[in-house]
Design a protein around this motif. Structure first.
Motif: not given
Length: 515
Positions: A196-197, A226-231
């Motif tokens: 669920x990105x 964590x934000x970088x991974x989500x991006x």
């Protein structure tokens, strides 16, 4: 006796019988003493906890009265008087809070070592002890912060092990602690792991906005990562270890040894003949750490290796060279790579493994193969046949699974003979045990002279080389070159062991390549 103050104050006898502690003052006194179990608590601290800013006249006598009541319910010898105060004379491990702290510390230490299964087990046990906040009379304490940290560590271990369904619990904890950045980072990672990105990106925006408005602070490094991974939509969905449908029998000591080797070495190779149980041992050894599993048996060309490993890592190939993409994919939080059945691609596997180990100092590899990879720094662990007792236990367990109404333990001598005739080879033993559906144990033992015919029907979904004893032997035979096959044929003249001169006389093949 056991004591608890994580939640309502309580005491239990060793057999679990609850102790009636009486009124609130006695319970508070027990909590104050239990919080410092085994150590003297000054009388002034006890009075502050019992009466706060309104101590009664004759406070010392009032304290002594409460101590007398507590002694009556607990029994003699547990509450000791000292010139400066009182002591609950028990081991701290009898108090839930101290057990909680010890388990949480063990869990975090295991987490730092990368032993995620052990971490999860310790932290689960710790959190099970938490029944609620300690009594307010204890004042500000370390226990709530320890509890929250244990929740976060448990979620981190669960994420590393690929556990699903963490999002609801993390959201609930964030409802009580909305400025806790580590919780936000864990929530984002859990949403990514659930595929669920978009929700992960939304969660980051919620966290960033709240931190800015209420604290005037920017996101921490952990939250930013964590934000970088989500991006990039990186949920790190690597191919997990295959789930096992049967119990693991007979290799507890070897399992301990292999796990120790994995802590000491970056490349560990389990070697041994086909059917020895290398794959199962590798899966069990890797079960306590994030791992990526790649079965190499289906591959026929070494050129397919980088792309197959990229797929196992859940990484997109893109336009870059597959090897460069592999190095990049492993640069961030590399899992333990489990490379299964390397023997038919031994040279390309060795070259790729050496390249990746050099490129990433944090990478570790666990390989299974009929022979070692031959790389500097490799630790080899030969996987032997099962010991007689373990072999019999394996046969009995698999036979009962095949036919629950059958009890092979009623024929221990026959079972021992079958296992001995099959050289303690786990796959052969399992194939023989499966035959109890149609043959009694005595018939299985009697027909082992034609073992290739007897052990010809294994699990339908297994790889071809594991469906029959012949398949195991053929897989090994096909890996040999011409001189090696000549050598193998000559070795068959020896029914048991042989001396070196005898082997040299009978089996010498000058052109045989060394392996």
């Amino acid at each position: 006796m056991r004591f608890g103050f994580l939640g309502p104050v309580q005491a239990h006898q060793d057999d679990g019988t609850p102790v009636d502690l009486g009124g609130p003052k006695v319970r508070t006194l027990l909590a104050l003493l239990a919080a410092e179990a085994g150590r003297i608590v000054p009388a002034e601290a006890l009075l502050d906890g019992l009466y706060a800013d309104t101590p009664p006249e004759g406070a010392a006598n009032a304290l002594q009265s409460q101590v007398s009541r507590l002694r009556r319910v607990l029994g003699p010898g547990l509450v000791e008087f000292h010139p400066t105060g009182y002591r609950l004379a028990v081991d701290p491990s009898t108090v839930d809070a101290h057990r909680f702290a010890a388990l949480a510390a063990d869990g975090r230490a295991a987490l730092d070592r990368g032993e995620h299964l052990a971490a999860e087990e310790n932290l689960t046990a710790a959190l099970a002890l938490w029944r609620g906040e300690p009594p307010a009379e204890l004042g500000p304490s370390r226990w709530p912060e320890l509890h929250l940290t244990a929740i976060e560590d448990h979620a981190r271990a669960a994420l590393a092990l690929g556990r699903p369904g963490l999002v609801p619990a993390l959201r609930e904890h964030l409802g009580a602690h909305p400025l806790r950045e580590r919780l936000w980072a864990l929530l984002i990672r859990a949403q990514l792991a659930d595929g669920r990105p978009a929700e992960a990106l939304s969660a980051f925006e919620q966290a960033r906005t709240r931190l800015a408005e209420e604290l005037g602070a920017d996101p921490s490094a952990e939250l930013a990562e964590a934000h970088r991974l989500a991006l990039r939509g990186d949920d790190r969905r690597v191919t997990p270890l295959p789930a096992q449908l049967t119990s693991f029998i007979g290799r507890a000591d070897e399992l301990t040894r292999v796990r120790a080797l994995l802590r000491e070495h970056r490349l560990v190779t389990l070697t041994g003949p086909g059917g020895a149980g290398k794959t199962r041992l590798a899966i069990e050894a890797a079960a306590d750490t994030p791992a990526c599993f790649l079965a190499l048996a289906p591959l026929t060309e070494g050129a397919d290796l980088p792309r197959a490993l990229l797929a196992a890592l859940g990484a997109r190939e893109g336009a870059r060279d597959p090897l460069d993409r592999l190095r990049a994919a492993l640069a961030d939080r590399p899992p333990l790579l489990v490379l299964d059945n390397c023997e038919h691609l031994i040279q390309p596997v060795a070259e790729l493994t050496a390249d990746l180990l050099r490129a990433n100092p944090a990478l570790r590899v666990l390989a299974t193969s009929r022979e070692g990879l031959g790389i500097t720094g490799e630790a080899r662990h030969p996987v032997p046949s099962l010991e007689p007792l373990a072999a019999a236990a394996l046969f009995t367990d698999r036979a009962r699974a095949a036919d629950p109404g059958h009890d092979p333990a009623a024929h221990p001598d026959l079972v021992e003979g079958i296992c001995q005739a099959l050289d303690g080879l786990p796959l052969a033993i399992e194939l023989a045990a499966a035959r109890v559906r149609t043959l009694p144990v005595a018939q299985i033992a009697a027909r082992l002279d034609d073992r290739f015919g007897l052990l010809a029907r294994g699990e339908r979904t297994a790889a071809a080389r594991h469906r029959s004893l012949r398949g195991v032997v053929e897989w090994s035979w096909d890996l040999l070159d011409g001189p090696e096959r000549v050598l193998a044929g000559r070795l068959t003249v020896f029914a048991g062991g042989a001396t070196l001169p005898a082997l040299t006389e009978v089996c010498a093949v000058p052109t045989c390549s060394a392996r």
